[in-house]
Scaffold this active site. Sequence first.
Site, short mmCIF file in Angstrom:
data_model
loop_
_atom_site.label_atom_id
_atom_site.label_comp_id
_atom_site.label_asym_id
_atom_site.label_seq_id
_atom_site.Cartn_x
_atom_site.Cartn_y
_atom_site.Cartn_z
N HIS A 189 0.79 -1.23 0.00
CA HIS A 189 0.00 0.00 0.00
C HIS A 189 0.83 1.29 0.00
CE1 HIS A 189 -0.27 0.27 4.72
NE2 HIS A 189 0.90 -0.18 4.31
N HIS A 190 2.15 1.19 0.07
CA HIS A 190 2.98 2.41 -0.06
C HIS A 190 3.39 2.66 -1.50
CE1 HIS A 190 3.08 2.67 4.23
NE2 HIS A 190 3.82 1.60 4.39
#
Length: 366
Positions: A189-190
């Site tokens: 998710h980064h």
Amino acid sequence: MQLYTFIDWFFTIGSLGLAILLGVYVNGAACLLGVFLYFIYPFMMEFSYNLLSVREEIFIRNMPEIPIVYDESYNITACGIEKWHPFDSCKYGNVYRQIRQKVKASHFTPQMLSRGTFLYLGMSKWYLLKMCYSAYASTLIELPVFFLPGAFLRSCLLDSMLLATSGSIYAAKLALEKGWAINLSGGYHHASLNRGGGFCIYPDITLVVNYLKRCCNLKKIVIVDLDAHQGNGYERDFLHDSSVYIIDFYNSYIYPGDHLAEKAISCFEHVDKDTSDQQYIKTLQKDLETHLKDDMEFLIYNAGTDIMAGDPLGHCCISPAGIKRRDEVVFKWAQHKKIPFLMLLSGGYQKENTFAIGESILQLIT
């Protein structure tokens, strides 16, 4: 992909070998030709690969008995280099074996999707080119491996993450067919379509959303991100997309602190060492009841376990029982709303997490 890897290694070894031979038998200046080829061949490789690779349709030819997606290649073993990293790079296999002890039904084994498919779903060509160089990739995985050939890093590390990213997209397809699916990896998710960070290289969550919208004609998608860290990668991708509804619980005192990405969040809750299991579950139930609307067509659940007590990077104190209850709450809300549900494992940086993940998944599927 196998041919690409072979050519990659061929040019890596060939250009370095040429540099050495020219330096030994001609002069030091002549060896610069080999060095030049070493640095320039990824441009030619990427251009050819992008030009020749075509988009492929995503089919589930052999429907598994249970919609769990896993491949042994998810696990990263880079000649011991992975042991320098805080992340348990083999947790996926350990979770899988724990599940298999009690569930013998067949799972789904993904294949690597084509470059053309990733480009169609929005991946940046420039970003993929930069990933050919260890000096850049090492800044994203936070290991000092800038001295290694890019071919080595791709073969031992990046291809595993790319396969897991393919697994997330296949799992989304399975969830549409079966009602739910779990990819035993993913949740990067980064990462966004044009940048990475925080151990995340490929933006599987964004790619899943784009797949659902472009290939499955879905209009309303909700992301429930319960990892200890802010999901700033996909949030940057959907800053101006109101059709993607984001619920994000995270510790705002730790990485990444991306204030621009925060603007994409529809519902935020802060979590830290003072947040008890009871408080966490109560807040989660309230927010799901408030924000899960009947018109939402798909739920992506980023089920990071770095909120567990003792995790060196999450700095939270949720118990293994709290993790189990958390996953159950999200799963049941998706079932209650009749929303197809995709679960991704995301972060979790201690070996104790593995057992908690396995036990939680077992309660969901048995």
